[in-house]
Design an enzyme around this catalytic site. Structure first.
Site, PDB file in Angstrom:
ATOM      1  N   ARG A  26      78.308  41.187  22.427  1.00 41.16           N
ATOM      2  CA  ARG A  26      78.727  39.868  22.922  1.00 41.16           C
ATOM      3  C   ARG A  26      80.132  39.898  23.484  1.00 41.16           C
ATOM      4  O   ARG A  26      80.427  39.281  24.491  1.00 41.16           O
ATOM      5  CB  ARG A  26      78.661  38.840  21.780  1.00 41.16           C
ATOM      6  CG  ARG A  26      77.266  38.494  21.356  1.00 41.16           C
ATOM      7  CD  ARG A  26      77.252  37.857  20.007  1.00 41.16           C
ATOM      8  NE  ARG A  26      77.589  38.844  18.991  1.00 41.16           N
ATOM      9  CZ  ARG A  26      77.468  38.652  17.693  1.00 41.16           C
ATOM     10  NH1 ARG A  26      77.043  37.491  17.243  1.00 41.16           N
ATOM     11  NH2 ARG A  26      77.782  39.600  16.836  1.00 41.16           N
ATOM     12  N   LYS A  84      76.786  41.687   1.302  1.00 38.31           N
ATOM     13  CA  LYS A  84      76.703  40.416   2.028  1.00 38.31           C
ATOM     14  C   LYS A  84      75.958  39.385   1.202  1.00 38.31           C
ATOM     15  O   LYS A  84      74.913  39.700   0.623  1.00 38.31           O
ATOM     16  CB  LYS A  84      75.970  40.625   3.356  1.00 38.31           C
ATOM     17  CG  LYS A  84      76.888  40.985   4.488  1.00 38.31           C
ATOM     18  CD  LYS A  84      76.195  40.772   5.821  1.00 38.31           C
ATOM     19  CE  LYS A  84      77.071  41.231   6.971  1.00 38.31           C
ATOM     20  NZ  LYS A  84      76.374  41.140   8.251  1.00 38.31           N
ATOM     21  N   HIS A  95      69.486  37.080  19.406  1.00 36.65           N
ATOM     22  CA  HIS A  95      68.635  38.207  18.981  1.00 36.65           C
ATOM     23  C   HIS A  95      67.333  38.217  19.794  1.00 36.65           C
ATOM     24  O   HIS A  95      66.875  39.263  20.249  1.00 36.65           O
ATOM     25  CB  HIS A  95      68.276  38.084  17.489  1.00 36.65           C
ATOM     26  CG  HIS A  95      69.449  38.139  16.555  1.00 36.65           C
ATOM     27  ND1 HIS A  95      69.647  37.250  15.534  1.00 36.65           N
ATOM     28  CD2 HIS A  95      70.491  39.018  16.495  1.00 36.65           C
ATOM     29  CE1 HIS A  95      70.753  37.571  14.877  1.00 36.65           C
ATOM     30  NE2 HIS A  95      71.286  38.618  15.434  1.00 36.65           N
ATOM     31  N   SER A 119      74.911  34.277  13.826  1.00 35.31           N
ATOM     32  CA  SER A 119      74.220  33.767  12.640  1.00 35.31           C
ATOM     33  C   SER A 119      75.179  33.024  11.704  1.00 35.31           C
ATOM     34  O   SER A 119      74.786  32.063  11.040  1.00 35.31           O
ATOM     35  CB  SER A 119      73.556  34.913  11.887  1.00 35.31           C
ATOM     36  OG  SER A 119      72.632  35.571  12.714  1.00 35.31           O
TER      37      SER A 119
END
Ligand code: ADP
Length: 153
Positions: free
Chosen positions: A91, A42, A18, A129
């Site tokens: 990514r 979440k 990030h 993460s």
């Protein structure tokens, strides 16, 4: 007109991946808002307030970077803060497929907000993460994966 970008995400926690996206996006925009989406589905590791506080501290000296949180649709939040750009990192091909759908739907909902993608640098493309949280759960050392000055304590 001021070029404002919203960098939305969970940032649970904020990683070097990030950090690198922000660093490379800084020359492109007048202001970047790191916006933590409050996604009720979440389960968080770090509470929202802790995430806000950690990221704010990290960007203390950067007048162009602010930290906020939101509950509405991301494009609606962009409209509220006057942002014409959404910033996302890519990514992998899986990221691309996922992000493509979101960006196209967002564009249908609000054609005034363009999503700008920055490709992850190769050294950060395996960082996420979820892995950082898993290492933390088992008491491992996450320092290679989080920004040097991020205080997770
Ligand atoms: P989300 O829950 O929306 O996926 P994240 O906090 O995981 O939020 O990520 C926010 C943004 O940062 C996403 O665009 C994601 O693709 C990007 N990102 C996450 N990790 C990296 C990384 N290692 N390199 C580049 N971009 C990344």
């Amino acid at each position: 007109m001021e070029k404002i970008a919203v960098f939305p995400g969970s940032f649970d926690p904020f990683t070097r991946g990030h950090e690198n996206i922000i660093l490379r996006a800084l020359p492109l925009f007048d202001r970047i808002i790191i916006a933590i989406g409050e996604n009720s589905e979440k389960k968080n590791f770090f509470p929202l307030n802790k995430r806000i506080q950690m990221i704010r501290k990290l960007y203390e000296g950067h007048s162009k970077v602010t930290v906020d949180h939101y509950q509405e649709l991301t494009v609606e939040y962009c409209r509220q803060v006057g942002a014409r750009f959404l910033l996302r990192g890519l990514r992998t091909a899986a990221d691309f497929e996922f992000e493509r759908a979101i960006a196209q739907v967002n564009l249908m909902m609000n054609p005034e907000v363009e999503t700008i993608f920055l490709l992850s640098r190769p050294e950060y493309s395996s960082m996420n993460s979820t892995l950082v949280r898993e290492i933390l759960r088992y008491g491992g050392d996450v320092s290679p994966f989080i920004p040097e000055n991020l205080d997770i304590g």
